[in-house]
Design an enzyme around this catalytic site. Structure first.
Site, PDB file in Angstrom:
ATOM      1  N   SER A  64       0.859  -1.190   0.000  1.00  0.00           N
ATOM      2  CA  SER A  64       0.000   0.000   0.000  1.00  0.00           C
ATOM      3  C   SER A  64       0.887   1.230   0.000  1.00  0.00           C
ATOM      4  O   SER A  64       2.028   1.175   0.490  1.00  0.00           O
ATOM      5  CB  SER A  64      -0.872   0.019   1.264  1.00  0.00           C
ATOM      6  OG  SER A  64      -1.530   1.276   1.392  1.00  0.00           O
ATOM      7  N   TYR A  70      -1.079  -0.763  10.551  1.00  0.00           N
ATOM      8  CA  TYR A  70      -1.264  -1.017   9.119  1.00  0.00           C
ATOM      9  C   TYR A  70      -0.058  -0.532   8.324  1.00  0.00           C
ATOM     10  O   TYR A  70       0.494  -1.251   7.483  1.00  0.00           O
ATOM     11  CB  TYR A  70      -2.548  -0.329   8.658  1.00  0.00           C
ATOM     12  CG  TYR A  70      -2.920  -0.611   7.216  1.00  0.00           C
ATOM     13  CD1 TYR A  70      -3.536  -1.810   6.856  1.00  0.00           C
ATOM     14  CD2 TYR A  70      -2.670   0.317   6.209  1.00  0.00           C
ATOM     15  CE1 TYR A  70      -3.881  -2.072   5.538  1.00  0.00           C
ATOM     16  CE2 TYR A  70      -3.011   0.068   4.893  1.00  0.00           C
ATOM     17  CZ  TYR A  70      -3.623  -1.130   4.563  1.00  0.00           C
ATOM     18  OH  TYR A  70      -3.962  -1.383   3.247  1.00  0.00           O
TER      19      TYR A  70
HETATM   20  P1  NDP Z   1     -11.381  -6.566   1.334  1.00  0.00           P
HETATM   21  O1  NDP Z   1     -11.636  -6.529   2.807  1.00  0.00           O
HETATM   22  O2  NDP Z   1     -12.426  -6.135   0.394  1.00  0.00           O
HETATM   23  O3  NDP Z   1     -10.920  -8.045   0.912  1.00  0.00           O
HETATM   24  C1  NDP Z   1      -9.927  -8.723   1.643  1.00  0.00           C
HETATM   25  C2  NDP Z   1     -10.266 -10.194   1.658  1.00  0.00           C
HETATM   26  O4  NDP Z   1      -9.213 -10.852   2.383  1.00  0.00           O
HETATM   27  C3  NDP Z   1     -11.559 -10.494   2.418  1.00  0.00           C
HETATM   28  O5  NDP Z   1     -12.303 -11.516   1.778  1.00  0.00           O
HETATM   29  C4  NDP Z   1     -11.043 -10.926   3.761  1.00  0.00           C
HETATM   30  O6  NDP Z   1     -11.920 -11.756   4.502  1.00  0.00           O
HETATM   31  C5  NDP Z   1      -9.797 -11.684   3.360  1.00  0.00           C
HETATM   32  N1  NDP Z   1      -8.926 -11.885   4.507  1.00  0.00           N
HETATM   33  C6  NDP Z   1      -8.665 -11.009   5.509  1.00  0.00           C
HETATM   34  N2  NDP Z   1      -7.877 -11.565   6.422  1.00  0.00           N
HETATM   35  C7  NDP Z   1      -7.633 -12.827   5.984  1.00  0.00           C
HETATM   36  C8  NDP Z   1      -6.891 -13.905   6.513  1.00  0.00           C
HETATM   37  N3  NDP Z   1      -6.283 -13.813   7.709  1.00  0.00           N
HETATM   38  N4  NDP Z   1      -6.835 -15.057   5.825  1.00  0.00           N
HETATM   39  C9  NDP Z   1      -7.480 -15.192   4.641  1.00  0.00           C
HETATM   40  N5  NDP Z   1      -8.218 -14.210   4.098  1.00  0.00           N
HETATM   41  C10 NDP Z   1      -8.283 -13.033   4.773  1.00  0.00           C
HETATM   42  O7  NDP Z   1     -10.029  -5.709   1.145  1.00  0.00           O
HETATM   43  P2  NDP Z   1      -9.410  -4.961  -0.130  1.00  0.00           P
HETATM   44  O8  NDP Z   1      -9.752  -5.664  -1.386  1.00  0.00           O
HETATM   45  O9  NDP Z   1      -9.680  -3.518   0.002  1.00  0.00           O
HETATM   46  O10 NDP Z   1      -7.856  -5.131   0.188  1.00  0.00           O
HETATM   47  C11 NDP Z   1      -7.067  -6.153  -0.387  1.00  0.00           C
HETATM   48  C12 NDP Z   1      -5.589  -5.834  -0.120  1.00  0.00           C
HETATM   49  O11 NDP Z   1      -5.271  -4.581  -0.708  1.00  0.00           O
HETATM   50  C13 NDP Z   1      -5.260  -5.713   1.366  1.00  0.00           C
HETATM   51  O12 NDP Z   1      -3.985  -6.261   1.597  1.00  0.00           O
HETATM   52  C14 NDP Z   1      -5.233  -4.213   1.585  1.00  0.00           C
HETATM   53  O13 NDP Z   1      -4.437  -3.853   2.673  1.00  0.00           O
HETATM   54  C15 NDP Z   1      -4.657  -3.753   0.267  1.00  0.00           C
HETATM   55  N6  NDP Z   1      -4.936  -2.362  -0.048  1.00  0.00           N
HETATM   56  C16 NDP Z   1      -6.226  -1.919  -0.173  1.00  0.00           C
HETATM   57  C17 NDP Z   1      -6.473  -0.596  -0.480  1.00  0.00           C
HETATM   58  C18 NDP Z   1      -7.857  -0.068  -0.643  1.00  0.00           C
HETATM   59  O14 NDP Z   1      -7.991   1.167  -0.761  1.00  0.00           O
HETATM   60  N7  NDP Z   1      -8.900  -0.875  -0.679  1.00  0.00           N
HETATM   61  C19 NDP Z   1      -5.359   0.365  -0.653  1.00  0.00           C
HETATM   62  C20 NDP Z   1      -4.069  -0.206  -0.508  1.00  0.00           C
HETATM   63  C21 NDP Z   1      -3.865  -1.522  -0.219  1.00  0.00           C
HETATM   64  P3  NDP Z   1     -12.784 -11.065   5.710  1.00  0.00           P
HETATM   65  O15 NDP Z   1     -13.913 -10.380   5.021  1.00  0.00           O
HETATM   66  O16 NDP Z   1     -13.176 -12.250   6.531  1.00  0.00           O
HETATM   67  O17 NDP Z   1     -11.846 -10.118   6.425  1.00  0.00           O
END
Ligand code: NDP
Length: 249
Positions: free
Chosen positions: A138, A151
């Site tokens: 990020s 984070y």
């Molecule tokens: P979402 O919450 O929409 O999707 C993340 C998915 O990962 C969810 O299905 C979540 O499940 C799953 N997940 C979380 N923890 C675990 C775990 N321990 N094991 C397996 N699965 C897990 O997030 P985003 O799509 O927004 O984010 C995806 C990535 O992008 C992340 O790493 C985030 O930090 C990064 N990012 C996002 C940004 C944004 O603006 N959206 C900006 C910069 C980086 P559950 O719903 O159960 O948590």
């Protein structure tokens, strides 16, 4: 052109947001795709969210036994792996002075230790044959941002792990990080009010939040042979958010 034909790819956190968009794009590019996610309800709908997905692996990236089991299933079904996308992540905001240790540890466990566990198992399977690791970090791992200490630190760790692995695993395995800015996903919708999201969009030079599909397009490039000279880098895609830095801007 199907750039990822013959590629077997795992995407963690692929049941939602950016991960689901990456999984969809990889399928469209011809890859065989496995989604690993802990969200059982979302995984029950994975065929709708990621049509054409080959394997649905319900596992928490922080649990070594569950990750091992998922990779063993992958070995049985595919007999190898070409691309691993470490995308699963969580965000827990909180003022540093009052941040509970449990929140700090939870964020580091998912966002950093989860990448360690999955990347380690992935590269063990790529050694001797080649492969690609893509870590979703990020812009928060590159600049400071108040109230997101855990984070931000976790994402800075992912960037440094990316560089270190790239050196350790070259020339066989390429390792890169993608640093998105604000992208509209369920994570952002859970954390920000519509007004706060509009305010974020206003501050981005391109005047809007990113779309998951735009991050997926970059991931598809990095996974493909078109990026075969790219390793150890962080690819920022943020609408220009981090281009400036002057207080007066
Ligand atoms: P979402 O919450 O929409 O999707 C993340 C998915 O990962 C969810 O299905 C979540 O499940 C799953 N997940 C979380 N923890 C675990 C775990 N321990 N094991 C397996 N699965 C897990 O997030 P985003 O799509 O927004 O984010 C995806 C990535 O992008 C992340 O790493 C985030 O930090 C990064 N990012 C996002 C940004 C944004 O603006 N959206 C900006 C910069 C980086 P559950 O719903 O159960 O948590």
């Amino acid at each position: 052109m199907k750039r990822l034909a013959e590629h077997r790819a795992i995407v963690t956190g692929g049941a939602s947001g950016i991960g689901a968009a990456i999984a969809r794009r990889f399928v469209a590019e011809g890859a065989r795709v496995a989604v690993m996610d802990r969200d059982k309800e979302a995984m029950a709908l994975i065929d709708d969210r990621v049509p054409g997905v080959d394997l649905a692996l319900v596992a928490d990236v922080t649990e070594p036994a569950a990750v091992d089991e998922a990779f063993e299933e992958l070995d049985r079904r595919w007999g190898g792996l070409d691309v691993a996308v470490n995308n699963a992540g969580i965000s827990v905001p909180g003022a540093f002075a009052d941040l509970p240790l449990a929140d700090w540890e939870r964020v580091l466990r998912v966002n950093l230790t989860g990448v360690f566990l999955v990347a380690q198992r992935a590269v063990r399977r790529m050694r001797g044959r080649g492969g690609v690791v893509i870590n979703i970090a990020s812009v928060s791992g590159m600049v400071g941002m108040p109230n997101y200490s855990a984070y931000n630190v976790s994402k800075a760790g992912v960037i440094e792990l990316t560089r270190t692995l790239a050196l350790e695993l070259a020339p066989e395995i390429r390792v890169n990080a993608i640093c998105p800015g604000y992208v509209l996903t369920p994570m952002q919708e859970a954390e920000y009010s519509p007004a706060a999201l509009a305010e974020c969009a206003r501050k981005v030079p391109l005047g809007r939040l990113g779309r998951p599909a735009e991050i997926a397009a970059l991931a598809a490039y990095l996974a493909s042979d078109e990026a075969e000279f790219a390793t150890g880098q962080t690819f920022v895609i943020d609408g220009g958010e981090t281009a400036g830095g002057l207080a007066s801007a």
